[in-house]
Design a protein around this motif. Structure first.
Motif, mmCIF file in Angstrom:
data_model
loop_
_atom_site.group_PDB
_atom_site.id
_atom_site.type_symbol
_atom_site.label_atom_id
_atom_site.label_comp_id
_atom_site.label_asym_id
_atom_site.label_seq_id
_atom_site.Cartn_x
_atom_site.Cartn_y
_atom_site.Cartn_z
ATOM 1 N N ILE A 122 -7.193 -0.858 3.850
ATOM 2 C CA ILE A 122 -6.359 0.329 3.905
ATOM 3 C C ILE A 122 -6.927 1.345 4.916
ATOM 4 O O ILE A 122 -6.111 1.760 5.748
ATOM 5 C CB ILE A 122 -6.260 1.218 2.593
ATOM 6 C CG1 ILE A 122 -5.637 0.435 1.460
ATOM 7 C CG2 ILE A 122 -5.846 2.556 2.679
ATOM 8 C CD1 ILE A 122 -6.119 0.925 0.046
ATOM 9 N N ALA B 176 -2.133 -1.375 -5.519
ATOM 10 C CA ALA B 176 -1.428 -2.147 -4.535
ATOM 11 C C ALA B 176 -2.077 -3.784 -4.574
ATOM 12 O O ALA B 176 -1.553 -4.577 -3.985
ATOM 13 C CB ALA B 176 -1.820 -1.653 -2.782
ATOM 14 N N THR C 88 0.714 -1.392 0.033
ATOM 15 C CA THR C 88 0.064 -0.012 -0.040
ATOM 16 C C THR C 88 0.923 1.301 0.039
ATOM 17 O O THR C 88 0.553 2.142 -0.639
ATOM 18 C CB THR C 88 -0.925 0.211 1.412
ATOM 19 O OG1 THR C 88 -1.840 -1.221 1.240
ATOM 20 C CG2 THR C 88 -1.781 1.291 1.492
ATOM 21 N N VAL D 59 -5.294 3.882 -4.807
ATOM 22 C CA VAL D 59 -4.100 3.112 -4.276
ATOM 23 C C VAL D 59 -4.498 1.443 -3.925
ATOM 24 O O VAL D 59 -3.736 0.744 -4.065
ATOM 25 C CB VAL D 59 -4.171 3.761 -2.630
ATOM 26 C CG1 VAL D 59 -3.223 2.886 -1.806
ATOM 27 C CG2 VAL D 59 -3.659 5.162 -2.668
ATOM 28 N N ALA D 60 -5.872 1.297 -3.659
ATOM 29 C CA ALA D 60 -6.135 -0.109 -3.446
ATOM 30 C C ALA D 60 -6.020 -1.190 -4.753
ATOM 31 O O ALA D 60 -5.321 -2.154 -4.860
ATOM 32 C CB ALA D 60 -7.582 -0.268 -3.067
#
Length: 201
Positions: free
Chosen positions: A57, A50, A25, A46-47
């Motif tokens: 998160i 990553a 992350t 981001v999810a």
């Protein structure tokens, strides 16, 4: 920590899942900031980058601000320098570690975006202030040891002196747009010791 970003090649399947989620992350945040700026950092982006879930998160970082600070700290975080008996050697150790982190791809953009986000926060600087406090803690300890050993004048303001140590590298990198080098570190150590040193040391 030395400030270096964990490399993907080191992220084998044998690592604990919690560690993988955290590392992947934070690396995703750094990549997004480096490529597109802080505005590109959304929980969805981001999810996806990553390969983790948004709930995973949010369990670790309740806000975008906390996530960006954590990413910065994964690259430029607290240090631990043993008592080397010499303030020059200890300051050199701190600055050399910072130099290594600043040389990593994307660090300059990450720092620029973090500072901009902190400025936009205005008076609500709690998380940013806590981060910088952790970042500067070891330099303050080094200066305090220098006072105890008689190398640093006892009337020196520790916080101001710690800023004097840290600021030139950042200014060279961000304002002058030039990567600091080992010669700059050596010059900085000499200048700082001359500024704060005890006359009899």
């Amino acid at each position: 920590m030395g400030g270096a970003q964990t490399q993907k090649a080191e992220r084998g399947p044998g690592r604990p899942r919690q560690e993988r989620v955290t590392d992947d992350t934070l690396e995703a945040v750094i990549e997004l900031v480096t490529e597109q700026g802080v505005e590109a950092v959304t929980m969805d982006a981001v999810a996806a980058r990553a390969g983790v879930s948004k709930p995973a998160i949010y369990r670790r970082w309740p806000s975008k601000r906390a996530l960006i600070i954590a990413a910065a700290e994964s690259r430029i975080g607290p240090l631990s320098v043993p008592d080397l008996g010499d303030i020059r050697a200890e300051l050199r150790a701190v600055l050399t570690a910072r130099l290594a982190a600043y040389r990593l791809p994307g660090t300059a953009r990450l720092m620029t975006e973090l500072m901009a986000a902190a400025a936009e926060a205005g008076g609500d600087r709690g998380e940013y202030a806590d981060y910088t406090d952790r970042l500067m803690a070891e330099t303050r300890r080094i200066l305090q040891r220098g006072i105890a050993r008689g190398e640093v004048r006892p009337d020196i303001d520790i916080r101001s002196a710690a800023t004097l140590v840290a600021a030139p590298l950042v200014y060279r990198l961000l304002a002058e747009r030039e990567l600091p080098n080992e010669r700059f570190v050596e010059d900085l150590v000499a200048l700082v010791v001359r500024a704060v040193g005890h006359p009899g040391a």
